[in-house]
Design an enzyme around this catalytic site. Structure first.
Site, PDB file in Angstrom:
ATOM      1  N   GLU A  49       0.900  -1.075   0.078  1.00 58.88           N
ATOM      2  CA  GLU A  49       0.008   0.001   0.072  1.00 58.88           C
ATOM      3  C   GLU A  49       0.975   1.204   0.167  1.00 58.88           C
ATOM      4  OE1 GLU A  49      -2.744  -0.237   3.020  1.00 58.88           O
ATOM      5  OE2 GLU A  49      -3.242   1.967   2.963  1.00 58.88           O
ATOM      6  N   ASP A  60      -5.020  10.966   8.837  1.00 65.63           N
ATOM      7  CA  ASP A  60      -3.678  10.757   9.408  1.00 65.63           C
ATOM      8  C   ASP A  60      -3.169  10.968  10.861  1.00 65.63           C
ATOM      9  OD1 ASP A  60      -2.902   8.495   7.712  1.00 65.63           O
ATOM     10  OD2 ASP A  60      -3.257  10.165   6.151  1.00 65.63           O
TER      11      ASP A  60
END
Lengths: 267, 400
Positions: A49, A60
């Protein structure tokens, strides 16, 4: 058949779980990303990924935020993320690569341009954190056209009705977030997971990947019980951030990733 | 003809703008918020409480004031000021926070979070949280904390925890990112009071509705004092909550020209500005599709304005929509023009406008000069300038 489907079929045949490491493209340095990807595969990664750095990564935690800032500062762009995948494909045509990121850089690039070039570069799937399926129709039809997978997240807060809706729009695999919070958080309640994943399993034939909060062998094994794949992100990115050269990266990956891969595949 | 009140659609779209671009963890609570807002929007008891608070706590209606000496000084159309600066806490921002905290209470949320740029929204949020005894956390960019120290202290006095945001450009956009991260983590007990008409649906609609009292009052007051409708309305636009607040009531009155004033900063050619509609492109930021200032790679760029409240690289999606439909015009005022307007209004009317609102005054002056005598312009004086006195003194080399 897509690389992702092939990979998951093969893993299933061998009763193995997939290990999906997440790295931010261009971090710790743009020139190190391709060697990092090869090292991950060599040490047991099944799927990679690759994070597309964005200036405002709302979902995030601090580790991936900083890795993105650094990558952008060092000149990483969306187009160079695709170059990275192209270069990786010169030596590895089997390991699936999915891109994860935010929508604005793709809007700027243009959906058609981006999907076409991503497909040509050898990208297998796309996960856009800030694009729920409700807003994804235009992108979905392009992904179908270019035979790429559309990966969506299912969160701890996702209702049963939404789970069904999200699954109806998903392909490749489904990415289940193990906790409320941003990437790199710590408060996974493994007790909650069991029931949740039994439900999701009953709703879909897609492989289930579990992520957010996985940081070592123990936590990987704890979530692997409920899914087909384990995503490990912030903990890896943090360690890579301390590397200054390729040699250190290879060493770090061998020390950190290999035991997790081994633990996941031992039965 | 477009009926502007048909927007947004059920999914929060203003034509191609708006929508919900949020991470999956937030989708459930955005749906709950949407459902709750839809319910309370037409709930008589809720609306009565909201208007009671606006009257008795905020001090509404705010006056519509004919600035006679400013008008004479400028020479041209009459300049009217909608005095949002006279509200409790000093700006229009309180209208929205009074509304959203009632919603938070109705939904049983115990913890309030907010982002703030100039600090006005942070103060307005901390104020209503104190009044209801709810825990309040305000995210503010490190750069803004430095330039708005008085508001930071006010928030602390009000019992709020102010968290300094050190990521990215350390301004409003980063404070918004950080507030979103908090919300994702504490989603069950937390209510996020967004301060502008941006964010994922239902925020743009909800923040607009809570502020639309400004336009409704202005329309009624103008009709009582002059009769009929004004010729133009001018408001500054960062995210655009004060502008949507005063525009909304007039959207279908097409004879009333609407002007949104963006911050031209140091000038368009320098790139140091915050004019998202004039210089940005369609993109996705903070949960909605709108005009966004980004570089060739789609990375959000740092903006500049003398006023922290306009220093934002996006704009509310309804403004993007009104721009594309040609219903509102988005014009510019630079740092210097805003400063000049600040001084002029202070000297001839005895009113210190906020630096944000000074941009609206600056364009209002320009427009008044172009229009014939006897025409009428309403400038939304969205906030007072006490908070900016230190900034202005420093710019002019004065040590206080």
């Amino acid at each position: 058949m897509s690389r992702l489907n092939k990979k998951f079929i093969k893993l299933k045949e061998n009763s193995q779980k997939a290990l999906i490491p997440f790295i931010t493209a261009g971090h710790p340095h743009p020139l190190m990303t391709v060697p990092t990807m090869h090292a991950l595969v060599k040490n047991g990664a099944s799927i990679i990924e690759l994070g597309m750095p964005f200036s405002d990564p709302m979902a995030d935690g601090i580790v991936i935020q900083q890795s993105s800032e650094e990558a952008i500062k060092k000149g990483m762009t969306l187009s160079s993320v695709l170059d990275v995948v192209c270069e990786f494909r010169e030596k590895d045509d089997k390991t699936p690569v999915i891109l994860m990121g935010y929508l604005n850089p793709i809007e700027k690039f243009g959906y058609q341009n981006f999907i076409q070039q991503a497909s040509e570069s050898g990208v297998d799937g796309l996960l856009i954190v800030d694009m729920p399926p409700e807003e994804a129709d235009d992108l979905l039809s392009l992904l179908n056209q270019y035979n790429m997978s559309q990966i969506f997240l299912i969160a701890p807060t996702t209702t049963r009705k939404r789970q069904e809706y999200i699954l109806s729009k998903s392909s490749g695999f489904i990415y289940c977030v193990a906790l409320k919070g941003v990437t790199g958080s710590n408060n996974v309640d493994y007790g909650d997971l069991s029931e949740k994943f039994t439900t999701i399993r009953s709703l879909t034939n897609l492989p289930i990947a579990i992520g957010f909060g996985v940081k070592d062998v123990e936590s990987a094994l704890a979530v692997a019980e409920y899914g087909d794949a384990v995503v490990i992100g912030s903990a890896l990115v943090k360690k890579l951030g301390k590397c200054n050269n390729e040699k250190q990266i290879k060493k770090t990956i061998k020390k950190f990733i290999k035991p997790i891969a081994k633990a996941l595949n031992k039965d | 003809m477009i009926n502007y009140y048909d927007f947004p659609d059920v999914k929060g779209h203003f034509d191609k703008f708006g929508g919900v671009f949020a991470s999956e963890t937030l989708m459930k609570c955005l749906e709950e918020l949407q459902t709750a807002y839809k319910k309370y929007k037409t709930d008589e008891a809720f609306q009565n409480e909201f208007y009671y608070d606006l009257a008795h706590y905020v001090g509404r209606p705010s006056p519509l004031y004919l600035a006679k000496r400013l008008t004479e000084n400028v020479g041209g159309a009459n300049i009217w000021l909608k005095r949002e600066d006279l509200n409790h806490t000093g700006a229009h921002k309180i209208n929205n926070t009074v509304g959203q905290i009632l919603l938070a209470k109705a939904m049983g949320k115990k913890r309030i979070i907010a982002e703030t740029g100039a600090g006005q929204h942070g103060v307005a949020t901390a104020t209503v949280a104190a009044r209801l005894g709810l825990k309040c956390v305000v995210y503010m960019g490190e750069v803004d904390i430095q330039r708005q120290s008085i508001n930071v202290y006010r928030m602390k006095l009000l019992g709020a925890e102010v968290i300094s945001v050190k990521s990215g450009s350390k301004t409003l956009k980063d404070a918004l990112n950080e507030a979103m991260r908090d919300w994702v983590t504490n989603v069950d007990e937390t209510f996020y009071i967004i301060g502008t008409v941006a964010g994922p649906a239902p925020y743009p609609e909800m923040v607009r509705d809570f502020n639309s009292v400004v336009g409704r009052e202005a329309k009624k007051q103008f009709n009582e004092q002059v009769g009929g409708l004004p010729d133009a309305i001018v408001a500054c636009v960062g995210g655009g909550s004060n502008a949507m607040g005063i525009f909304h009531e007039f959207l279908n009155d097409e004879t009333v020209k609407l002007y949104g004033v963006e911050a031209e900063g140091k000038g368009m050619s320098t790139g140091k500005h915050a004019a998202s509609i004039n210089a940005g492109e369609v993109g996705v930021l903070h949960g909605n599709r709108t005009y966004v200032m980004s570089d060739d790679d789609g990375q959000i760029i740092e903006t500049h304005s003398i006023s922290a409240g306009l220093d934002y690289p996006g704009v509310g999606p309804e403004h993007a929509f009104l721009n594309d439909k040609g219903r509102a015009r988005y014009v510019l005022a630079n740092d210097q023009e805003a400063l000049n307007a600040f001084h002029l209004l202070t000297e001839v009317e005895g009113i210190l406008p906020a630096l944000e609102s000074s941009h609206a005054v600056a364009y209002g002056i320009k427009l008044a000069q172009k229009l014939a005598k006897g025409k009428n312009i309403i400038v939304n004086l969205s906030g007072r300038g006490d908070k900016d006195v230190h900034t202005i003194a420093a710019l002019e080399g004065i040590n206080l």
